[in-house]
Structure formats: C-alpha cells, structure tokens
Design a protein around this motif. Structure first.
Motif, PDB file in Angstrom:
ATOM      1  N   PRO A   1     113.885 -35.277  40.466  1.00 38.75           N
ATOM      2  CA  PRO A   1     114.813 -35.718  39.412  1.00 38.75           C
ATOM      3  C   PRO A   1     114.355 -37.020  38.763  1.00 38.75           C
ATOM      4  O   PRO A   1     113.703 -37.858  39.403  1.00 38.75           O
ATOM      5  N   MET A   2     114.694 -37.197  37.510  1.00 40.83           N
ATOM      6  CA  MET A   2     114.226 -38.351  36.754  1.00 40.83           C
ATOM      7  C   MET A   2     114.738 -39.672  37.312  1.00 40.83           C
ATOM      8  O   MET A   2     114.171 -40.730  37.062  1.00 40.83           O
ATOM      9  N   PHE A   3     115.849 -39.616  38.077  1.00 37.69           N
ATOM     10  CA  PHE A   3     116.413 -40.863  38.569  1.00 37.69           C
ATOM     11  C   PHE A   3     115.682 -41.396  39.799  1.00 37.69           C
ATOM     12  O   PHE A   3     116.000 -42.469  40.285  1.00 37.69           O
ATOM     13  N   GLN A   4     114.705 -40.640  40.328  1.00 38.18           N
ATOM     14  CA  GLN A   4     113.936 -41.161  41.448  1.00 38.18           C
ATOM     15  C   GLN A   4     112.789 -42.038  40.928  1.00 38.18           C
ATOM     16  O   GLN A   4     112.356 -41.929  39.785  1.00 38.18           O
ATOM     17  N   ARG A   5     112.291 -42.905  41.812  1.00 38.66           N
ATOM     18  CA  ARG A   5     111.245 -43.829  41.383  1.00 38.66           C
ATOM     19  C   ARG A   5     109.920 -43.101  41.190  1.00 38.66           C
ATOM     20  O   ARG A   5     109.709 -42.021  41.732  1.00 38.66           O
ATOM     21  N   PRO A   6     108.983 -43.677  40.457  1.00 40.72           N
ATOM     22  CA  PRO A   6     107.673 -43.061  40.246  1.00 40.72           C
ATOM     23  C   PRO A   6     106.863 -43.000  41.541  1.00 40.72           C
ATOM     24  O   PRO A   6     107.269 -43.524  42.575  1.00 40.72           O
ATOM     25  N   TYR A   7     105.713 -42.380  41.448  1.00 47.36           N
ATOM     26  CA  TYR A   7     104.816 -42.269  42.595  1.00 47.36           C
ATOM     27  C   TYR A   7     104.256 -43.647  42.940  1.00 47.36           C
ATOM     28  O   TYR A   7     103.682 -44.333  42.095  1.00 47.36           O
ATOM     29  N   VAL A   8     104.427 -44.065  44.213  1.00 46.32           N
ATOM     30  CA  VAL A   8     104.039 -45.426  44.599  1.00 46.32           C
ATOM     31  C   VAL A   8     103.130 -45.476  45.828  1.00 46.32           C
ATOM     32  O   VAL A   8     102.699 -46.561  46.227  1.00 46.32           O
ATOM     33  N   TRP A   9     102.815 -44.340  46.446  1.00 51.12           N
ATOM     34  CA  TRP A   9     101.953 -44.390  47.633  1.00 51.12           C
ATOM     35  C   TRP A   9     100.564 -44.901  47.246  1.00 51.12           C
ATOM     36  O   TRP A   9     100.105 -44.727  46.108  1.00 51.12           O
ATOM     37  N   ASP A  10      99.873 -45.533  48.236  1.00 53.94           N
ATOM     38  CA  ASP A  10      98.553 -46.100  47.945  1.00 53.94           C
ATOM     39  C   ASP A  10      97.556 -45.744  49.049  1.00 53.94           C
ATOM     40  O   ASP A  10      97.906 -45.133  50.068  1.00 53.94           O
ATOM     41  N   GLN A  11      96.310 -46.147  48.827  1.00 55.23           N
ATOM     42  CA  GLN A  11      95.239 -45.741  49.741  1.00 55.23           C
ATOM     43  C   GLN A  11      95.406 -46.331  51.129  1.00 55.23           C
ATOM     44  O   GLN A  11      95.305 -45.616  52.130  1.00 55.23           O
ATOM     45  N   GLU A  12      95.641 -47.617  51.221  1.00 57.40           N
ATOM     46  CA  GLU A  12      95.659 -48.275  52.533  1.00 57.40           C
ATOM     47  C   GLU A  12      96.818 -47.813  53.403  1.00 57.40           C
ATOM     48  O   GLU A  12      96.635 -47.522  54.589  1.00 57.40           O
ATOM     49  N   GLN A  13      97.995 -47.722  52.813  1.00 56.99           N
ATOM     50  CA  GLN A  13      99.189 -47.442  53.598  1.00 56.99           C
ATOM     51  C   GLN A  13      99.418 -45.949  53.838  1.00 56.99           C
ATOM     52  O   GLN A  13      99.967 -45.575  54.882  1.00 56.99           O
ATOM     53  N   GLN A  14      99.013 -45.099  52.889  1.00 56.99           N
ATOM     54  CA  GLN A  14      99.366 -43.675  53.023  1.00 56.99           C
ATOM     55  C   GLN A  14      98.192 -42.713  52.895  1.00 56.99           C
ATOM     56  O   GLN A  14      98.017 -41.835  53.733  1.00 56.99           O
ATOM     57  N   TRP A  15      97.353 -42.841  51.835  1.00 57.67           N
ATOM     58  CA  TRP A  15      96.318 -41.828  51.639  1.00 57.67           C
ATOM     59  C   TRP A  15      95.309 -41.807  52.779  1.00 57.67           C
ATOM     60  O   TRP A  15      94.978 -40.731  53.295  1.00 57.67           O
ATOM     61  N   GLU A  16      94.826 -42.986  53.148  1.00 54.96           N
ATOM     62  CA  GLU A  16      93.807 -43.054  54.207  1.00 54.96           C
ATOM     63  C   GLU A  16      94.336 -42.529  55.538  1.00 54.96           C
ATOM     64  O   GLU A  16      93.679 -41.692  56.181  1.00 54.96           O
ATOM     65  N   PRO A  17      95.528 -42.977  56.001  1.00 56.09           N
ATOM     66  CA  PRO A  17      96.050 -42.424  57.259  1.00 56.09           C
ATOM     67  C   PRO A  17      96.273 -40.914  57.197  1.00 56.09           C
ATOM     68  O   PRO A  17      96.011 -40.207  58.174  1.00 56.09           O
ATOM     69  N   LEU A  18      96.760 -40.408  56.053  1.00 53.58           N
ATOM     70  CA  LEU A  18      96.969 -38.969  55.925  1.00 53.58           C
ATOM     71  C   LEU A  18      95.647 -38.227  56.031  1.00 53.58           C
ATOM     72  O   LEU A  18      95.537 -37.227  56.761  1.00 53.58           O
ATOM     73  N   TRP A  19      94.633 -38.705  55.310  1.00 48.55           N
ATOM     74  CA  TRP A  19      93.333 -38.033  55.394  1.00 48.55           C
ATOM     75  C   TRP A  19      92.794 -38.065  56.825  1.00 48.55           C
ATOM     76  O   TRP A  19      92.282 -37.048  57.319  1.00 48.55           O
ATOM     77  N   ASP A  20      92.900 -39.202  57.498  1.00 47.39           N
ATOM     78  CA  ASP A  20      92.413 -39.299  58.879  1.00 47.39           C
ATOM     79  C   ASP A  20      93.111 -38.290  59.782  1.00 47.39           C
ATOM     80  O   ASP A  20      92.477 -37.673  60.651  1.00 47.39           O
ATOM     81  N   ASP A  21      94.410 -38.110  59.596  1.00 49.31           N
ATOM     82  CA  ASP A  21      95.158 -37.143  60.411  1.00 49.31           C
ATOM     83  C   ASP A  21      94.691 -35.717  60.143  1.00 49.31           C
ATOM     84  O   ASP A  21      94.484 -34.923  61.072  1.00 49.31           O
ATOM     85  N   VAL A  22      94.541 -35.370  58.868  1.00 53.62           N
ATOM     86  CA  VAL A  22      94.107 -34.018  58.505  1.00 53.62           C
ATOM     87  C   VAL A  22      92.696 -33.753  59.024  1.00 53.62           C
ATOM     88  O   VAL A  22      92.414 -32.696  59.612  1.00 53.62           O
ATOM     89  N   ALA A  23      91.798 -34.707  58.830  1.00 51.92           N
ATOM     90  CA  ALA A  23      90.416 -34.538  59.286  1.00 51.92           C
ATOM     91  C   ALA A  23      90.347 -34.413  60.810  1.00 51.92           C
ATOM     92  O   ALA A  23      89.538 -33.641  61.340  1.00 51.92           O
TER      93      ALA A  23
END
Length: 266
Positions: free
Chosen positions: A21-43
């Motif tokens: 929904p439009m009332f939610q905030r924009p995409y704010v995840w970043d490499q250090e806090q979210q992308w890198e840990p997610l990739w490490d878990d998947v790998a």
C-alpha cells in the motif's frame, strides 16, 4: 487470521500480486544490515546442499521471518491481490534476489531452472500484461526502479540505478556470479547455480499470516513494527490517514500524490 509456514515456491505460486500500500514507507534495506547477511544465509544452505550431493531430504531450511497480508476481492480470472501489511522489505528483497540469480542462471546455468525461478517472480506473461506480471508491486516511490530492474528489456537510467532497489538487484546478481565462478569449469558452475535455484525454491521458509476482514490491520502493523527497524512517527501518521481514506472510499492515491509523496522522495 490464518497462519502457515510456506516455501517461496508456495508463497509465489499461481497468479498473485503482493501489493505494498502507498501508505507504507519506501524500500530502505541496505547491503551491510540486510543484503549481505541474507546472501550469506542463502549461500550457506546451498553449500550444505552441495555437500549432500543434491540430497534435499536432510537439508534444514532457512527461516526468513513472517509476512502479514490481507486478501483483496479479485474478479475470477484476474491476478489475486494481497495487500502487504508487514514484510514488504523482506518480500521485495526476495524478489530482487531471485531475479538476480535467475539472470545469472539463464546465462550460465540450466534453462529449466531459469524457467522455474521465473514462475516465482512473474505471472504468466501470455495471460497478464503491464504491471500485473509482477509478483510484488512496491509502493509508489519505488515502482519505476523496480520495474526497470525486473524487466529484462529495460535498462535502468542513472537516476534509478542509484535507488536502493536497483543497487540490491545488482548486489545479488554479482554475488551469484562470484559464488558460482569455478574458474572456467562450466559443469561445476551449472551445479552450483542449480543448488542456488533449489534453495530459493524450496528451502527458504516464511510464516504467512493471512488476516481476516475483521482483523485490525493498523493495530497489527504498529505492533509488529514496534520491535523491527524503527518507524518514524510520520510513517505511522501516513499509514493511519491513508488507510482511513481507503476505508471512507476516498481517492487515497490522489491524496498521497498531492499531500505526501514529496516526503517519501529520497
């Protein structure tokens, strides 16, 4: 409410669109806090699958957290729409991850795996057109960037390439390239990409909470986010006001564009 644990293959199966929904905030995840840990878990799960020589029976899935959605009335034959009450950052990131890996697999892996992954990110393009082909449809501010990176025939212009969504997509695609690189051995590369595809389809699990019409979506939204990435007071105000506009059958999109959109711009 109904609560179920599902793999991504189940979450994204069939013609469905998770609309933020439009009332939610924009995409704010970043490499250090979210992308890198997610990739490490998947790998890490993919590495375990390779060690088991492809035997999935004893592979422990990775838990990705919870999603809260509300089913919207949908005419027969149309894409089923669910509004995302909580988990939009996670859902959007998963789509960017899957699409980035799928592009690498299409270039260097198994065409069959590529087709399977495309079913998780796109609705049937022979049946649906325009933005209805996307399994996730982000909030207004992020739509142009999302459309650009998820469409194979679109090159993101410089202004969109700097958006978090575009940078996340580029990050996951490059990680897939680096992780599958076997110094010129195409068979080993394909095997590693095959492991990634298997993990993405069947071994990342989420708890899906489907709200009933009588559930208080606003109260649930505020409670769930109280312990996550802190919401600004303005996020809560925007959420409440625009949901109330929808409840009163007002043109919430027009109200958003006229009064609030500039506050969400980076």
């Amino acid at each position: 409410m109904d609560v179920q644990v599902h793999s991504l293959q189940i979450v994204f199966q069939g013609p469905v669109q998770f609309a933020v929904p439009m009332f939610q905030r924009p995409y704010v995840w970043d490499q250090e806090q979210q992308w890198e840990p997610l990739w490490d878990d998947v790998a890490a799960v993919a590495e375990r699958l390779l060690e088991e020589e492809g035997d999935e029976q004893n592979l422990i899935p990775h838990f990705m957290g919870a999603l809260v959605v509300v089913q919207q009335p949908t005419p027969t034959g149309e894409v089923g729409t669910r509004h995302v009450i909580d988990g939009q950052q996670r859902l959007t990131t998963l789509q960017l991850l899957i699409d980035g890996v799928e592009e690498v697999i299409r270039d260097h892996g198994n065409e069959y795996d590529s087709k399977l992954l495309r079913r998780l990110i796109l609705n049937d393009e022979e049946l649906f057109s325009g933005d209805k082909v996307f399994k996730i449809w982000p909030t207004n501010v992020d739509r142009d960037a999302f459309r650009a990176v998820m469409s194979d025939d679109v090159v993101a212009p410089p202004d969109l390439a700097e958006r978090s969504i575009a940078r996340a997509h580029a990050f996951f695609k490059q990680r897939a390239v680096d992780w599958s690189d076997t110094h010129g051995d195409p068979d080993k590369c394909a095997a590693r990409l095959r492991a990634l595809a298997v993990v993405l389809m069947g071994h990342l699990h989420v708890v899906v909470i489907d709200l009933a019409p009588e559930d208080n979506a606003q109260a649930i939204f505020e409670t769930l986010n109280a312990r996550g990435t802190p919401l600004l007071v303005s996020d809560l105000v925007k959420n409440y006001l625009l949901q109330e506009a929808v409840a009163q059958n007002l043109d919430a999109e027009a109200l958003y564009r006229e009064h609030w959109e500039r506050f969400d711009e980076q």
